[in-house]
Design an enzyme around this catalytic site. Structure first.
Site, PDB file in Angstrom:
ATOM      1  N   THR B 199       0.868  -1.187   0.000  1.00 20.35           N
ATOM      2  CA  THR B 199       0.000   0.000   0.000  1.00 20.35           C
ATOM      3  C   THR B 199       0.906   1.239   0.000  1.00 20.35           C
ATOM      4  OG1 THR B 199      -0.272  -0.238   2.395  1.00 20.35           O
ATOM      5  CG2 THR B 199      -2.049  -1.079   1.009  1.00 20.35           C
ATOM      6  N   LYS B 227       4.395  -6.691   3.955  1.00 27.55           N
ATOM      7  CA  LYS B 227       4.089  -5.304   3.598  1.00 27.55           C
ATOM      8  C   LYS B 227       3.848  -4.472   4.843  1.00 27.55           C
ATOM      9  CE  LYS B 227       0.325  -3.435   2.974  1.00 27.55           C
ATOM     10  NZ  LYS B 227      -0.286  -3.022   4.252  1.00 27.55           N
ATOM     11  N   THR B 238      -2.844  -2.583   8.323  1.00 31.20           N
ATOM     12  CA  THR B 238      -2.313  -3.894   8.087  1.00 31.20           C
ATOM     13  C   THR B 238      -0.849  -4.119   7.855  1.00 31.20           C
ATOM     14  OG1 THR B 238      -4.341  -4.382   7.001  1.00 31.20           O
ATOM     15  CG2 THR B 238      -2.641  -6.014   6.843  1.00 31.20           C
ATOM     16  N   GLU B 325       7.123   4.521   8.247  1.00 32.51           N
ATOM     17  CA  GLU B 325       6.736   5.816   7.667  1.00 32.51           C
ATOM     18  C   GLU B 325       7.611   6.945   8.201  1.00 32.51           C
ATOM     19  OE1 GLU B 325       2.112   5.271   6.572  1.00 32.51           O
ATOM     20  OE2 GLU B 325       2.626   5.647   8.660  1.00 32.51           O
ATOM     21  N   ASN B 456       1.063  11.016   8.194  1.00 38.65           N
ATOM     22  CA  ASN B 456      -0.102  10.600   8.952  1.00 38.65           C
ATOM     23  C   ASN B 456      -1.060  11.726   9.290  1.00 38.65           C
ATOM     24  OD1 ASN B 456       0.123   7.667   9.347  1.00 38.65           O
ATOM     25  ND2 ASN B 456       2.144   8.274  10.071  1.00 38.65           N
ATOM     26  N   THR B 461      -7.015  10.442   1.192  1.00 38.41           N
ATOM     27  CA  THR B 461      -7.080  10.802  -0.233  1.00 38.41           C
ATOM     28  C   THR B 461      -7.774   9.703  -1.004  1.00 38.41           C
ATOM     29  OG1 THR B 461      -4.853   9.933  -0.348  1.00 38.41           O
ATOM     30  CG2 THR B 461      -5.078  12.307  -0.330  1.00 38.41           C
TER      31      THR B 461
END
Lengths: 461, 461
Positions: B199, B227, B238, B325, B456, B461
């Site tokens: 993702t 992932k 996830t 992230e 975050n 979107t």
């Protein structure tokens, strides 16, 4: 000046910078948006005085008072609640021992320095904290303002600032007489003290109010100050709170009152979930206003005092959240329909601690998925029933709730209305767990912003 | 282009932006610094194939494969570990039931879509997940590549993406034949599948290796993909993991092997501490390489397989942290001298989750005070003895530890050396609790950066 443009979208998100330094307590100018939280007058408890002095605990602080003394004119009842962190700073150990030894009575003062936390300082640190308390006691004795009853110190000691450095104890004891002779009962004295205990706080946090108790018409006063939430600034520690009342309360019920109030106030706020080495909230009651002494936990006076104290502590604790590092939002998380208060609070705390919820709020995103997730992974909670869970925003203007999830089913969200609600500084999230249950809890928190990262990613200075 | 300069110091801290979008899996160009983590060849288990198809689960994804199928040529053993979040997505419920019904044997495939998590979707969501599994089974049956044994689905179903939206199930079942006919055993097939499950990941995460077991000379292969960590991107959920081996392992020991490996790998990583609704790691073993079947947990083969699988799962899980992230650091937190493994892990996790530790590491600050604090507030831990606690950085270059705290006493830190160590992408923090104890645990995490907040804090979107 021209500058390469790393990412325009990102730059638009940079918030207006708060003025937050750690050069010295009180040095920063209060940001305009925070001025309304600083009182210009107050109603202070009889028989209490506040005084401050400039020590320069932190060498770079050459001007601003960093030592505060709060004193009762007569020996009074005292109680305190301390950090649960296993690394407890020296003043925590020393103050806890003192209150235990004195069984919470005969207390005269609270002495606080900012600039150095006296934490992780070994045996020498303990000696320094003892010295700081005893030197305070000596001020009263030397000035024929009190006596040595042979039972040791009467002073609660607090420190806040850098971890792992020894206190400049000689400088502190040298300046203690200044703080003693500066003692006074005016608003300015209290405000100065609330300023002297600050570290990275952007504004001093001081509240006062009056109240009565059922058994008489006597008017009582309660006043308190607090400072900075959680672990703040590199190597800074500590949430401190000091509350004084002129109501007469015996030591045992005083401790019960404080513990219960703290559960719903200072233990119901979260900036970043970090519990420091120095966290301490103390309560003194000197009975200077007269009236009937609260001597047990069963009287109507006790119940009324509990309600007053809890409300007061909540309002004080909320000021800490208002000043959360980098915070742009003040967020109330209200979890209802839980099996127990503890369940409700665990869920509310899980939401309040989630970096993903906090960044979504910063981004003004009605992201119920993250709220739900944090609800679902709260540990040790029995009340969560996915198909009965609802999540709403409660607008500050009193208009109808914005429902995001109803009994486990996502709502069609009016994004324009969501965006209006999320623009406000104050947000209120309501999570209902199950119609079978009735308990509830509230936790207050703030968002996670770029500035939080900037403040906390800075080198120690 | 000229631009007002909001705060030069702040701007200097803006990291080089990672390429991270959620337009579609695999759409983003892999950042140069991450290319070394993407393999260009591999050794894949015999009898397994991977295929992908473009569904456009997310309407904006008009080009990139978002459906992956991993299939064993013959029915095999399967096991899976699922999220502990109380809000479990439909594919979690469906896959758990399937594995229970089949007692972990007769499994043929794993089907995964990205773009929609099928979470908080009620009964309709369960039906969609069932349909997705059954439609996969039908591919095998329709193509005379398997049979219906009357015991229901043979497929593990996984979904990742937006929470609270229904799957476009018709589109998925329409494209399942494409994925089936695309099945192949080459590196490119595996890489395409590892890409299709992504993702917001900035690079596909795929590993493979060979191993032997004590009882024979048979060469075995193990391959896996994973992932994105934790709750990623607004409303994205996830962590998924898929591991396949051609070693012969019976269902019961397979589950034991996976559970144990997960504890020390996927359950020992933390990006932001948020546990999602969809987290699933599955393991298939088809025995296609021959040799002796591992049928219980007592054999030397079992022990060797456990070591191999745990190491493999750790390396796979580490890739997730590498892609945290906004992460600029890969941090290993090693807690030793604890009373139990659980104690050590609780302390390591507490440090890994502390926003203050994570921002300090981002700020390249050797802030042992925060590490100590997070050690001290880890819940339910008995092994923390303040005066015996030591904290060090272990440099990646094999040079001597940089001691920050030794047996509760702060060290004089060589700030220049600290700064050198903290410049590295890989950091290793070692915390010793007490010489009385011997257990240890490792947790891997990353730092908290401005970009984490940006990613975050974005609108959905």
């Amino acid at each position: 000046m021209s500058l390469a443009r790393p990412n325009a979208r990102f730059l638009r998100r940079i918030p207006i910078f708060q003025i937050r330094t750690y050069a010295a307590p009180g040095e920063g100018t209060i940001p305009p948006s925070k001025k309304r939280y600083v009182p210009t007058s107050g109603t202070y408890p009889l028989g209490f005085k506040a005084g401050t002095a400039h020590v320069g605990v932190k060498a770079s602080n050459t001007r601003f008072d960093d030592l505060a003394l709060i004193a009762s004119e007569s020996p009074c009842s005292g109680a305190a609640v301390f950090t649960t962190n296993k690394f407890q700073a020296a003043p925590v150990t020393v103050s806890r021992d003192m209150l235990k030894r004195r069984k919470g009575s005969g207390i005269r003062a609270i002495v606080v320095n900012s600039g150095c936390a006296n934490a992780v300082t070994g045996k020498g640190g303990i000696e320094d904290a003892l010295t700081m308390g005893e030197a305070t006691d000596q001020q009263f004795i030397q000035n024929a303002d009190g006596e040595d009853d042979g039972n040791g110190s009467r002073t609660i000691v607090m420190s806040t600032g850098v971890i792992g450095q020894r206190l400049p104890i000689q400088k502190i004891t040298d300046k203690l007489p200044h703080a003693y002779f500066a003692l006074g009962a005016d608003h300015d004295h209290w405000l100065a003290a609330s300023r002297a205990i600050c570290t990275t706080d952007t504004f001093p946090k001081l509240l006062s109010r009056t109240f009565t108790l059922p058994s008489s018409d006597t008017q009582y006063r309660i006043a308190g100050m607090t400072k900075g939430a959680g672990m703040i600034h590199p190597n800074m520690a500590t949430l401190l709170g000091i509350i004084c009342t002129d109501a007469p309360i015996a030591p045992d019920p005083l401790h019960t009152l404080l513990s219960s109030a703290i559960t719903k106030s200072f233990n119901s706020i979260s900036i970043d979930g970090d519990t420091s080495t120095n966290d301490t909230v103390a309560l003194l009651a000197n009975g200077a206003a007269g009236g009937n002494t609260i001597s047990d936990a069963t009287s109507p006076d006790f119940a009324a005092m509990q309600a007053t104290l809890t409300d007061f502590a909540i309002d004080l604790a909320k000021l800490v959240v208002r000043d959360g590092e980098g915070a742009t939002k003040f967020v109330t998380i209200h979890v209802t329909h839980a099996k127990t208060y503890e369940d409700a609070k665990r869920v509310a705390s899980s939401i309040a601690r989630s970096p993903l919820v906090k960044t979504a709020l910063y981004g003004k995103d009605a992201n119920w998925g993250r709220i739900l997730c944090a609800t679902g992974y709260a540990e040790g909670v029995e009340s969560v029933v996915p198909e009965e869970t609802s999540v709403s925003f409660v607008p500050a203007d009193g208009s109808a709730e914005l429902k995001l999830l109803v009994r486990g089913e996502p709502e069609q969200v009016d994004e324009r209305r969501a965006s209006e609600i999320l623009k406000e500084e104050d947000l209120h999230i309501k999570v209902r767990l199950s119609e079978k249950f009735e308990e509830e809890a509230v936790v207050w928190t703030c968002d996670f912003s770029h500035e939080y990262v900037t403040i906390n990613g800075d080198y120690r200075t």
